[in-house]
Write a protein that holds these residues in place. Structure first.
Motif, mmCIF file in Angstrom:
data_model
loop_
_atom_site.group_PDB
_atom_site.id
_atom_site.type_symbol
_atom_site.label_atom_id
_atom_site.label_comp_id
_atom_site.label_asym_id
_atom_site.label_seq_id
_atom_site.Cartn_x
_atom_site.Cartn_y
_atom_site.Cartn_z
ATOM 1 N N PRO A 30 -16.367 26.535 -31.061
ATOM 2 C CA PRO A 30 -17.102 25.307 -31.461
ATOM 3 C C PRO A 30 -16.211 24.228 -32.067
ATOM 4 O O PRO A 30 -16.639 23.085 -32.187
ATOM 5 N N SER A 59 -18.472 20.868 -28.347
ATOM 6 C CA SER A 59 -19.725 20.613 -29.045
ATOM 7 C C SER A 59 -20.847 20.447 -28.030
ATOM 8 O O SER A 59 -20.646 19.889 -26.947
ATOM 9 N N ALA A 60 -22.056 20.906 -28.397
ATOM 10 C CA ALA A 60 -23.192 20.820 -27.480
ATOM 11 C C ALA A 60 -23.697 19.397 -27.336
ATOM 12 O O ALA A 60 -24.287 19.036 -26.322
ATOM 13 N N GLY A 61 -23.493 18.562 -28.351
ATOM 14 C CA GLY A 61 -23.971 17.188 -28.294
ATOM 15 C C GLY A 61 -25.093 16.942 -29.279
ATOM 16 O O GLY A 61 -25.621 17.874 -29.900
ATOM 17 N N PRO A 111 -29.034 18.371 -28.099
ATOM 18 C CA PRO A 111 -29.265 19.793 -28.397
ATOM 19 C C PRO A 111 -29.240 20.095 -29.893
ATOM 20 O O PRO A 111 -30.000 20.953 -30.367
ATOM 21 N N MET A 112 -28.394 19.375 -30.634
ATOM 22 C CA MET A 112 -28.351 19.563 -32.079
ATOM 23 C C MET A 112 -29.687 19.169 -32.707
ATOM 24 O O MET A 112 -30.212 19.880 -33.574
ATOM 25 N N ASN A 141 -32.308 21.735 -31.886
ATOM 26 C CA ASN A 141 -32.078 22.957 -32.656
ATOM 27 C C ASN A 141 -32.586 22.808 -34.084
ATOM 28 O O ASN A 141 -33.232 23.704 -34.634
#
Length: 305
Positions: free
Chosen positions: A127, A131-133, A136-137, A140
């Motif tokens: 990580p 990073s997922a962006g 998505p953050m 989540n």
């Protein structure tokens, strides 16, 4: 005799060269410090100046007329106290959680007998580079129930593999003999960590704490994204940013002068200067107390291990 005279000449040349270098180095550092301090002093002067006294052509050394109108405008909002308390709480609690989690993770990674230690380290490093962006953050955080929740300020920032590696490398520099002696005396791993490792790691802990405190104190984007609808969770930085945006928008419309009200001696430039001082002041006050640990902590933590 010839050799002695030649040696004296070489020594004199080295001495003159060293003096010239010291003089040039001193002049450079003085000029460098002036380039940093002078703009900051200009911001301080602007925050205490009247709007009509501010010059955009040169740096202001002293206010022509001392006034607190800019600070009165900033503090006239009742939310300022709530925002200040929230910022202090997130900085203190967020830094404490971050230090505890990172130190515990770093200590576990120093245990060479721990199974899959290298694999766990590699997984934690992923990580750091990928990073997922933001979307998505956000989803989540929503599923975890952290929207409009104070914990959204402290839990996502509770761990950093970069800081963990810095702390781990510092732990490696501590003499293993003290741990072995404590183990022989019957101390558990928790006792060794709390009574030996942590007290001996003040430099790196102070260094990482300073990084985290600055990050938490200056953060405003998470407030805008996750807690925008909650007025009780607004942070000082986001409140001041919102005030600046509204003030700038008011001055660009026809009703700008009326929007500012009776504060005829303020304008967006003085308000920006006042808010900048309010944001920077706590860090400036705290930094000198942690400075003596900073260089030692970062150097040992980055090199050893």
């Amino acid at each position: 005799m010839a050799r002695e005279q030649e040696a004296k000449k070489i020594k004199m040349k080295q001495s003159v060269g060293s003096r010239i270098f010291d003089i040039c180095n001193t002049v450079f550092m003085v000029v460098f410090c002036i380039t940093i301090l002078l703009p900051f002093w200009d911001v301080v002067v602007r925050s205490f100046s009247r709007a009509q006294d501010i010059s955009y052509m040169h740096i202001n050394l002293f206010p022509k007329v001392w006034t607190l109108d800019a600070y009165k405008y900033v503090f006239q909002d009742n939310e300022i106290i709530t925002a200040f308390v929230v910022s202090v709480l997130r900085t203190v609690i967020g830094t404490a959680i971050h230090i505890i989690v990172c130190c515990m993770a770093a200590y576990s990674l120093t245990r060479t007998e721990m199974p899959f230690r290298r694999f766990i380290t590699a997984v934690l490093l992923i990580p750091m580079f990928f990073s997922a962006g933001m979307i998505p953050m956000y989803l989540n955080m929503k599923r975890l129930g952290l929207l409009n929740n104070f914990l959204v300020y402290v839990l996502p920032t509770g761990f950093s593999i970069y800081n963990t590696i810095i702390i781990r490398n510092y732990f490696f520099s501590i003499d293993k003999g003290m741990e072995e002696a404590a183990s022989i005396d019957g101390a558990s791993q928790v006792r060794i960590f709390a009574s030996i490792i942590m007290p001996l790691s003040k430099p790196v802990i102070a260094t990482v704490s300073l990084w985290q405190m600055v990050g938490q104190w200056n953060s405003w984007f998470d407030n805008m994204v996750y807690c925008r609808r909650s007025s009780n969770l607004i942070t000082l930085q986001y409140l001041l940013r919102r005030m600046l945006d509204s003030l700038t928008a008011a001055t660009t419309t026809a009703s700008g002068p009326e929007a500012i009200g009776s504060l005829v001696d303020t304008n967006p430039d003085t308000i920006k200067a006042a808010t900048t001082i309010l944001v920077v002041l706590p860090i400036v006050v705290i930094y000198p107390f942690l400075q003596k640990y900073f260089v030692k902590g970062i150097m040992v933590g980055a090199v050893k291990g």
